[in-house]
Design an enzyme around this catalytic site. Structure first.
Site, PDB file in Angstrom:
ATOM      1  N   LYS A   1     -25.561  14.118   4.397  1.00  0.00           N
ATOM      2  CA  LYS A   1     -25.136  13.156   5.415  1.00  0.00           C
ATOM      3  C   LYS A   1     -24.084  12.251   4.782  1.00  0.00           C
ATOM      4  CE  LYS A   1     -25.599  11.552   9.663  1.00  0.00           C
ATOM      5  NZ  LYS A   1     -25.073  12.338  10.802  1.00  0.00           N
TER       6      LYS A   1
ATOM      7  N   ASP B 212     -27.488  16.839  10.630  1.00  0.00           N
ATOM      8  CA  ASP B 212     -27.730  16.945  12.067  1.00  0.00           C
ATOM      9  C   ASP B 212     -27.069  18.201  12.635  1.00  0.00           C
ATOM     10  OD1 ASP B 212     -25.376  15.684  11.375  1.00  0.00           O
ATOM     11  OD2 ASP B 212     -25.444  14.209  12.980  1.00  0.00           O
TER      12      ASP B 212
ATOM     13  N   TYR C  49     -38.528  10.120  -1.033  1.00  0.00           N
ATOM     14  CA  TYR C  49     -39.966  10.299  -1.212  1.00  0.00           C
ATOM     15  C   TYR C  49     -40.457   9.646  -2.502  1.00  0.00           C
ATOM     16  CZ  TYR C  49     -39.953  13.836   2.528  1.00  0.00           C
ATOM     17  OH  TYR C  49     -39.837  14.485   3.730  1.00  0.00           O
TER      18      TYR C  49
ATOM     19  N   ASP D 173     -38.729  23.657   7.386  1.00  0.00           N
ATOM     20  CA  ASP D 173     -39.769  23.783   8.406  1.00  0.00           C
ATOM     21  C   ASP D 173     -39.169  24.215   9.744  1.00  0.00           C
ATOM     22  OD1 ASP D 173     -41.687  23.111   6.621  1.00  0.00           O
ATOM     23  OD2 ASP D 173     -42.342  21.277   7.615  1.00  0.00           O
TER      24      ASP D 173
ATOM     25  N   ASP E 229     -37.017  19.331   3.362  1.00  0.00           N
ATOM     26  CA  ASP E 229     -38.347  19.367   3.971  1.00  0.00           C
ATOM     27  C   ASP E 229     -38.227  19.699   5.460  1.00  0.00           C
ATOM     28  OD1 ASP E 229     -41.024  19.072   4.513  1.00  0.00           O
ATOM     29  OD2 ASP E 229     -41.125  16.955   3.997  1.00  0.00           O
TER      30      ASP E 229
END
Length: 368
Positions: A187, A219, A142, A247, A243
């Site tokens: 990851k 994942d 980001y 959520d 993030d």
């Protein structure tokens, strides 16, 4: 106790839900003899409309001078639907995090017994879930270099040892006071930054021998969050993964309107619901204020007002048990944003049992 509190209502339903949280903070102040002084500032789309900037200098100064600040929501369709817009509301939030060094986002996820039916997940899978996500907030993709080439685009993801270490310590310290289990989500089979995260966190874990550390690819973690969320205690992860995962975890509670968060740094701290600005509901008195009120409870924790924070959470639990909720949580009747706030204020002022009886008998007006 005297504290300076910044208030950034923002866009959409932000002003409505923040107003209810302020009512609750005022009830706490009156009951416990505290003095909270509020300073208001614009951020997001409303700030762009007024000043051309998503985070005016005046607003940033309010935050810098506050002991903590409450944030509502950010975003507006006229920017969301314009991919070519060069000035966007979200830039204000990113600048706020970076300017104030708010490097750790803390998101608790709780399965409330009275709302288990709201979740699309089976009750036996989510009953008793109590997770807290520690998301790194000022690094990663980001904030990395980004741009366009003649035939493409790029977003760079970078992390330093320092950025990883400081939030890792917070996550382990939290786990020490919980169930002593940290899960690193990364990851590392693909990304070099994730391999650095795994190296650093594994090293830091040696300083907390009583805390169990395991690691999970993002994942798989996304799948496990649905299949077996009770396995998680403290989740530690980088910016983008946090993030998404936090959520996703909102389905456990049945509504984004229940999830508070804190963003902490070295100077001050920000407290905000994780839901968006929900522009379709603006001004209709239907927005769920509970996530913002629970964010205010996290603020009270941060300010050292632990008993006061517990009382706010107990009042929120009373509203859930007694069905004093907005339409997103209602099994039968639903109540306006302001009525839910009033119920919680009465719980704090009068005590949980008396407020439950008096408000139910009064029959607060419903939203049809």
């Amino acid at each position: 106790m005297k504290k300076k509190i910044g208030v950034l209502p923002g866009d959409g339903i932000g002003p409505e839900v923040v107003a209810e949280a302020i009512k609750v903070l005022n009830a706490v102040a009156e009951k416990y003899g505290h003095t909270f002084t509020y300073s208001y500032g614009d951020v997001g789309a409303i700030a762009i409309d007024k000043t051309g900037e998503p985070l005016p200098d005046e607003t940033l100064a309010i935050c810098e001078q506050s002991d903590a600040f409450l944030f509502g929501a950010i975003g507006h369709p006229k920017y969301d639907n314009d991919p070519k817009a060069k000035v966007r509301p979200e830039q204000g939030l990113l600048k706020l995090r970076k300017s104030l060094g708010l490097f750790a986002n803390i998101r608790p996820v709780t399965a409330y017994d009275s709302l288990l039916y709201m979740s699309p997940l089976k009750t036996e899978k989510i009953k008793g879930v109590d997770i807290v996500v520690y998301r790194e907030l000022t690094g990663g993709i980001y904030f990395g270099e980004k741009g366009r080439t003649e035939d493409g685009a790029y977003d760079h993801c970078t992390y330093s040892n320092y950025e990883i270490d400081r939030i890792a310590h917070l996550a382990f310290q939290s786990a020490q006071n919980r169930r002593k289990h940290v899960t690193l989500v990364d990851k590392a089979n693909v990304l070099e930054t994730s391999r650095l995260w795994r190296e650093r966190v594994t090293e830091i874990a040696k300083e907390y021998p009583e805390v169990k550390l395991d690691a999970m690819f993002v994942d798989n973690a996304a799948m496990q969050m649905i299949q077996n969320p009770k396995q998680f205690d403290v989740i530690l992860t980088e910016n983008m993964f946090g993030d998404i995962i936090s959520d996703e975890a909102s389905v456990i509670g049945g509504s984004l309107g229940l999830l508070p968060s804190a963003s902490v740094g070295d100077k001050t701290a920000m407290f905000e619901p994780i839901h968006g600005s929900y522009p379709q509901a603006t001004g209709q008195n239907i927005a769920n204020p509970l996530a913002t009120i629970l964010s205010a409870a996290m603020m009270l924790d941060h300010l050292g007002l632990i008993d006061e924070a517990i009382e706010v959470r107990q009042a929120v639990n009373a509203s859930l048990r007694n069905g004093m909720v907005t339409s997103d949580l209602a099994k039968e009747q639903s109540y306006g944003t302001d009525r839910v706030g009033d119920f919680i204020v009465n719980c704090i002022s009068d005590g949980e049992e008396s407020c439950a009886q008096s408000n139910i008998q009064a029959g607060l007006s419903t939203i049809i």
